[in-house]
Write a protein that holds these residues in place. Structure first.
Motif, short mmCIF file in Angstrom:
data_model
loop_
_atom_site.label_atom_id
_atom_site.label_comp_id
_atom_site.label_asym_id
_atom_site.label_seq_id
_atom_site.Cartn_x
_atom_site.Cartn_y
_atom_site.Cartn_z
N GLY A 1 0.79 -1.23 0.00
CA GLY A 1 0.00 0.00 0.00
C GLY A 1 0.82 1.27 0.00
N ALA A 2 2.13 1.16 -0.18
CA ALA A 2 2.99 2.34 -0.14
C ALA A 2 2.99 3.09 -1.47
N VAL A 3 2.78 2.37 -2.57
CA VAL A 3 2.76 3.00 -3.89
C VAL A 3 1.60 2.41 -4.70
N GLU A 4 1.27 3.08 -5.80
CA GLU A 4 0.23 2.61 -6.71
C GLU A 4 0.84 2.50 -8.11
N VAL A 5 0.45 1.49 -8.83
CA VAL A 5 0.96 1.29 -10.18
C VAL A 5 0.28 2.28 -11.13
N VAL A 6 1.08 3.00 -11.91
CA VAL A 6 0.57 3.91 -12.93
C VAL A 6 0.98 3.33 -14.28
N PRO A 7 0.04 2.73 -15.03
CA PRO A 7 0.39 2.08 -16.30
C PRO A 7 1.19 2.99 -17.24
N ASN A 8 2.24 2.42 -17.79
CA ASN A 8 3.10 3.09 -18.78
C ASN A 8 3.90 4.27 -18.22
N ARG A 9 3.85 4.48 -16.93
CA ARG A 9 4.62 5.59 -16.34
C ARG A 9 5.50 5.14 -15.19
N GLY A 10 4.98 4.31 -14.32
CA GLY A 10 5.78 3.90 -13.17
C GLY A 10 4.92 3.67 -11.94
N PHE A 11 5.33 4.30 -10.84
CA PHE A 11 4.64 4.10 -9.57
C PHE A 11 4.44 5.43 -8.85
N ARG A 12 3.23 5.64 -8.39
CA ARG A 12 2.93 6.85 -7.65
C ARG A 12 2.96 6.54 -6.15
N VAL A 13 3.67 7.36 -5.38
CA VAL A 13 3.70 7.20 -3.93
C VAL A 13 2.32 7.54 -3.38
N SER A 14 1.78 6.64 -2.59
CA SER A 14 0.42 6.80 -2.08
C SER A 14 0.28 8.05 -1.23
N GLU A 15 -0.85 8.71 -1.38
CA GLU A 15 -1.15 9.89 -0.58
C GLU A 15 -2.06 9.46 0.57
N ARG A 16 -1.55 9.53 1.78
CA ARG A 16 -2.26 9.05 2.96
C ARG A 16 -2.64 10.22 3.84
N GLY A 17 -3.77 10.06 4.50
CA GLY A 17 -4.23 11.11 5.41
C GLY A 17 -4.28 10.64 6.84
N PRO A 18 -4.63 11.54 7.77
CA PRO A 18 -4.67 11.21 9.20
C PRO A 18 -5.63 10.07 9.53
N ARG A 19 -6.73 9.96 8.76
CA ARG A 19 -7.71 8.91 9.07
C ARG A 19 -7.10 7.53 8.90
N GLU A 20 -6.37 7.33 7.80
CA GLU A 20 -5.74 6.02 7.57
C GLU A 20 -4.75 5.71 8.68
N LEU A 21 -3.99 6.71 9.09
CA LEU A 21 -3.02 6.52 10.16
C LEU A 21 -3.72 6.14 11.46
N ALA A 22 -4.84 6.79 11.74
CA ALA A 22 -5.59 6.49 12.95
C ALA A 22 -6.16 5.07 12.91
N GLU A 23 -6.61 4.65 11.74
CA GLU A 23 -7.14 3.29 11.61
C GLU A 23 -6.05 2.25 11.84
N LEU A 24 -4.86 2.50 11.28
CA LEU A 24 -3.74 1.58 11.50
C LEU A 24 -3.37 1.52 12.98
N ALA A 25 -3.35 2.68 13.64
CA ALA A 25 -3.02 2.72 15.07
C ALA A 25 -4.04 1.93 15.88
N GLU A 26 -5.31 2.03 15.48
CA GLU A 26 -6.37 1.31 16.21
C GLU A 26 -6.19 -0.20 16.08
N VAL A 27 -5.90 -0.65 14.86
CA VAL A 27 -5.71 -2.09 14.65
C VAL A 27 -4.48 -2.58 15.39
N ARG A 28 -3.40 -1.80 15.33
CA ARG A 28 -2.19 -2.19 16.06
C ARG A 28 -2.46 -2.29 17.56
N ALA A 29 -3.23 -1.35 18.08
CA ALA A 29 -3.53 -1.37 19.51
C ALA A 29 -4.33 -2.61 19.88
N LEU A 30 -5.29 -2.99 19.04
CA LEU A 30 -6.11 -4.18 19.31
C LEU A 30 -5.25 -5.43 19.38
#
Length: 253
Positions: free
Chosen positions: A103-132
């Motif tokens: 989930g760190a990058v996304e495939v861009v056909p015929n160009r390469g890879f785009r670095v994923s744009e993540r926001g605070p919500r995704e980070l909070a969700e990951l923290a919640e799962v890690r805590a569980l």
């Protein structure tokens, strides 16, 4: 022609050479694209050699991601990155495919890879799962593991402080995962360690508005490692529970 177009569409990885914060082993930089080897020395098995190069490139790319060398939203081509690392595009492309799975990058056909744009919500969700996953395990270990085994983890906690003190986010990420992994390893469940490490790694990819270096935040997080270890050694379960929950609630770790 296709490679030329890719270089025009894609932001260069760095102005010249390999970026300072990307640590690429010498043997990778000198890897011959066609698998050439020095006469008199038997060539390494091809599959093993490719796996080794891909793994080292993957580590270097992860370091670049965490350190902000690869910026969220930007597209990078495998040939351009391969040129910077001194290898063919193949191991770079394979490493990027793994990063896409994570989930760190996304495939861009015929160009390469785009670095994923993540926001605070995704980070909070990951923290919640890690805590569980991690909080109950840490609390169980706090009741069962003797002080001497916690003391053995002191160098790992100290390493997070050392990395935070100089604002080295990539080094901090590595030492942070090493500390958490060593704690969880005391539970004797390798599947748990692997799952937790994957979630931890995902939580370390930078946010869109991430400020490189955030030394104060790293220091605060590292100090929690020290305080947690002290409480575990003292078997102060009340403090352990408070620190563990606080550590994940504010987690950017």
């Amino acid at each position: 022609m296709e490679q030329s177009r890719a270089r025009e569409d894609v932001r260069p990885y760095a102005s010249a050479g390999t970026p300072r914060d990307v640590r690429v082993p010498e043997q990778v930089r000198g890897e011959q694209v066609r698998g050439e080897h020095t006469h008199g020395e038997p060539p390494a098995p091809r599959a093993v050699q490719r796996h080794s190069v891909r793994g080292q490139i993957l580590d270097a790319l992860r370091t670049a991601l965490v350190g902000g060398e690869l910026a969220p939203g930007e597209v990078y081509s495998a040939p351009a990155l391969g040129a910077r690392f001194g290898v063919s595009a193949t191991p770079v492309r394979e490493a990027m495919q793994q990063l896409a799975v994570e989930g760190a990058v996304e495939v861009v056909p015929n160009r390469g890879f785009r670095v994923s744009e993540r926001g605070p919500r995704e980070l909070a969700e990951l923290a919640e799962v890690r805590a569980l996953i991690e909080v109950p395990v840490m609390l169980r270990l706090a009741r069962a593991v003797p002080a001497a085994r916690w003391c053995a983890l002191r160098p790992l906690a100290d390493a997070t402080v050392a990395a935070a003190a100089v604002g080295d986010r990539a080094a901090y990420a590595e030492s942070d995962r090493a500390f958490h992994g060593a704690v969880l390893a005391l539970a004797g469940n390798q599947q748990l360690v692997a799952v937790a490490d994957d979630l931890h790694r995902r939580s370390q990819w930078p946010l869109v508005d991430s400020r490189a270096g955030r030394r104060a935040e790293l220091l605060a997080d590292a100090s929690e490692h020290i305080a947690l270890l002290d409480a575990l050694i003292a078997q102060d379960l009340t403090v352990v529970q408070s620190l563990v929950r606080e550590h994940f609630n504010g987690a950017d770790v």
